[in-house]
Design a protein around this motif. Structure first.
Motif, mmCIF file in Angstrom:
data_model
loop_
_atom_site.group_PDB
_atom_site.id
_atom_site.type_symbol
_atom_site.label_atom_id
_atom_site.label_comp_id
_atom_site.label_asym_id
_atom_site.label_seq_id
_atom_site.Cartn_x
_atom_site.Cartn_y
_atom_site.Cartn_z
ATOM 1 N N SER A 159 24.954 -25.344 -2.099
ATOM 2 C CA SER A 159 25.582 -24.084 -2.495
ATOM 3 C C SER A 159 27.054 -24.141 -2.116
ATOM 4 O O SER A 159 27.509 -25.071 -1.444
ATOM 5 C CB SER A 159 24.918 -22.896 -1.782
ATOM 6 N N ARG A 160 27.769 -23.148 -2.543
ATOM 7 C CA ARG A 160 29.154 -23.007 -2.103
ATOM 8 C C ARG A 160 29.164 -22.741 -0.599
ATOM 9 O O ARG A 160 28.290 -22.057 -0.056
ATOM 10 C CB ARG A 160 29.788 -21.823 -2.839
ATOM 11 N N ARG B 217 29.084 -20.678 8.374
ATOM 12 C CA ARG B 217 29.066 -19.433 7.597
ATOM 13 C C ARG B 217 30.368 -18.682 7.771
ATOM 14 O O ARG B 217 30.961 -18.170 6.807
ATOM 15 C CB ARG B 217 27.866 -18.595 8.047
ATOM 16 N N ASP B 218 30.861 -18.599 9.016
ATOM 17 C CA ASP B 218 32.099 -17.870 9.289
ATOM 18 C C ASP B 218 33.313 -18.576 8.684
ATOM 19 O O ASP B 218 34.288 -17.909 8.290
ATOM 20 C CB ASP B 218 32.292 -17.704 10.796
ATOM 21 N N MET B 219 33.274 -19.888 8.630
ATOM 22 C CA MET B 219 34.367 -20.627 7.995
ATOM 23 C C MET B 219 34.487 -20.244 6.526
ATOM 24 O O MET B 219 35.595 -20.015 6.016
ATOM 25 C CB MET B 219 34.126 -22.134 8.128
ATOM 26 N N GLU B 220 33.365 -20.158 5.836
ATOM 27 C CA GLU B 220 33.371 -19.764 4.427
ATOM 28 C C GLU B 220 33.876 -18.331 4.260
ATOM 29 O O GLU B 220 34.668 -18.043 3.344
ATOM 30 C CB GLU B 220 31.969 -19.911 3.847
ATOM 31 N N VAL B 221 33.452 -17.429 5.129
ATOM 32 C CA VAL B 221 33.925 -16.039 5.072
ATOM 33 C C VAL B 221 35.442 -15.982 5.254
ATOM 34 O O VAL B 221 36.154 -15.269 4.525
ATOM 35 C CB VAL B 221 33.220 -15.182 6.138
ATOM 36 N N ALA B 222 35.948 -16.731 6.224
ATOM 37 C CA ALA B 222 37.391 -16.737 6.490
ATOM 38 C C ALA B 222 38.167 -17.288 5.298
ATOM 39 O O ALA B 222 39.216 -16.732 4.914
ATOM 40 C CB ALA B 222 37.682 -17.552 7.740
ATOM 41 N N ASN C 192 33.192 -29.215 2.416
ATOM 42 C CA ASN C 192 33.426 -27.825 2.034
ATOM 43 C C ASN C 192 33.393 -27.716 0.509
ATOM 44 O O ASN C 192 34.286 -28.227 -0.173
ATOM 45 C CB ASN C 192 34.781 -27.344 2.562
ATOM 46 N N GLU C 193 32.357 -27.083 -0.003
ATOM 47 C CA GLU C 193 32.243 -26.864 -1.443
ATOM 48 C C GLU C 193 32.853 -25.494 -1.757
ATOM 49 O O GLU C 193 32.383 -24.475 -1.254
ATOM 50 C CB GLU C 193 30.773 -26.895 -1.871
#
Length: 235
Positions: A99-100, A148-153, A211-212
């Protein structure tokens, strides 16, 4: 070392000529000696130190030309020298992100290169991802909340709404496309990781992230990403 005596009289230019001639003689001799040894039968291999002659003179003093000596190395020494020559290996792996988001791929990288990397005592591994909407980075490998937090940021740094509100002009490939390009440049396409004693010298809590940045993974409709891994080092 060839010793010589130079008598300096009232004609200093003659002393300089004498030094020059002796220096040329020594240079020629030191070039011929290694050549003759190279063709002589011997149980040892030869490694030669570059011969160097030097001389100096002044109006009042003069020194004899000096030269280095020729060293002979045993077979074991030559083998050890050969081991110090850098080795190069290259691998390509393809990883499909589920997933992304940010995904831990340390084990996949280790599995791909372990056979070659195990013989490297000291070196460097370079990872390069061949895409413009995915990236690589190193971060915590323990708590999945970090990924998860990296993607949110990242989504807050480069929000998808910029594709809709006119901020971005490159919008033909979807809302996630141009933000994915920006995130890829922010995070970077490559990593350099030291190799120590046959292993990647990552810290205890460090892991390699793929990182997708896209939902659809580009024109292919998936999330398969190619990563080139280049190893260089000494055994």
């Amino acid at each position: 070392l060839v010793r010589s005596t130079i008598v300096i009289d009232q004609r200093p230019t003659m002393a300089k000529i004498g030094i020059f001639k002796q220096g040329r003689f020594l240079s020629t001799l030191l070039l011929l000696v290694p050549a003759s040894l190279a063709f002589a039968p011997s149980p040892h291999r030869h490694c030669f130190v570059a011969a160097e002659t030097s001389s100096s003179s002044s109006s009042s003093t003069a020194t004899s030309p000096t030269s280095t000596t020729t060293a002979l190395c045993s077979s074991n020494q030559v083998d050890n020298m050969a081991k110090s020559i850098p080795q190069w290996f290259q691998h390509e792996i393809s990883i499909t992100a589920p997933s992304r988001g940010c995904h831990l791929i340390t084990s996949e990288v280790n599995k791909a290169v372990q056979s070659d990397m195990s013989g490297i005592k000291m070196g460097m591994a370079n990872l390069f991802i061949q895409h413009t909407s995915a990236s690589l980075t190193i971060n915590e490998n323990a708590d999945p909340d970090v990924r998860r937090d990296m993607e949110v940021a990242l989504n807050k740094i480069v929000p998808g709404k910029w594709t809709r509100d006119g901020t971005f002009l490159h919008t033909m490939e979807g809302e996630d496309d141009m933000p994915g390009h920006v995130k890829s440049s922010l995070m970077g396409p490559s990593l350099n990781i030291p190799i120590r004693n046959g292993r990647l010298a990552l810290g205890t809590w460090q892991g390699i992230y793929l990182n997708e940045h896209r939902d659809q993974g580009g024109w292919g409709g998936g999330h398969t990403r190619r990563i080139i891994i280049t190893l260089q080092g000494q055994s």
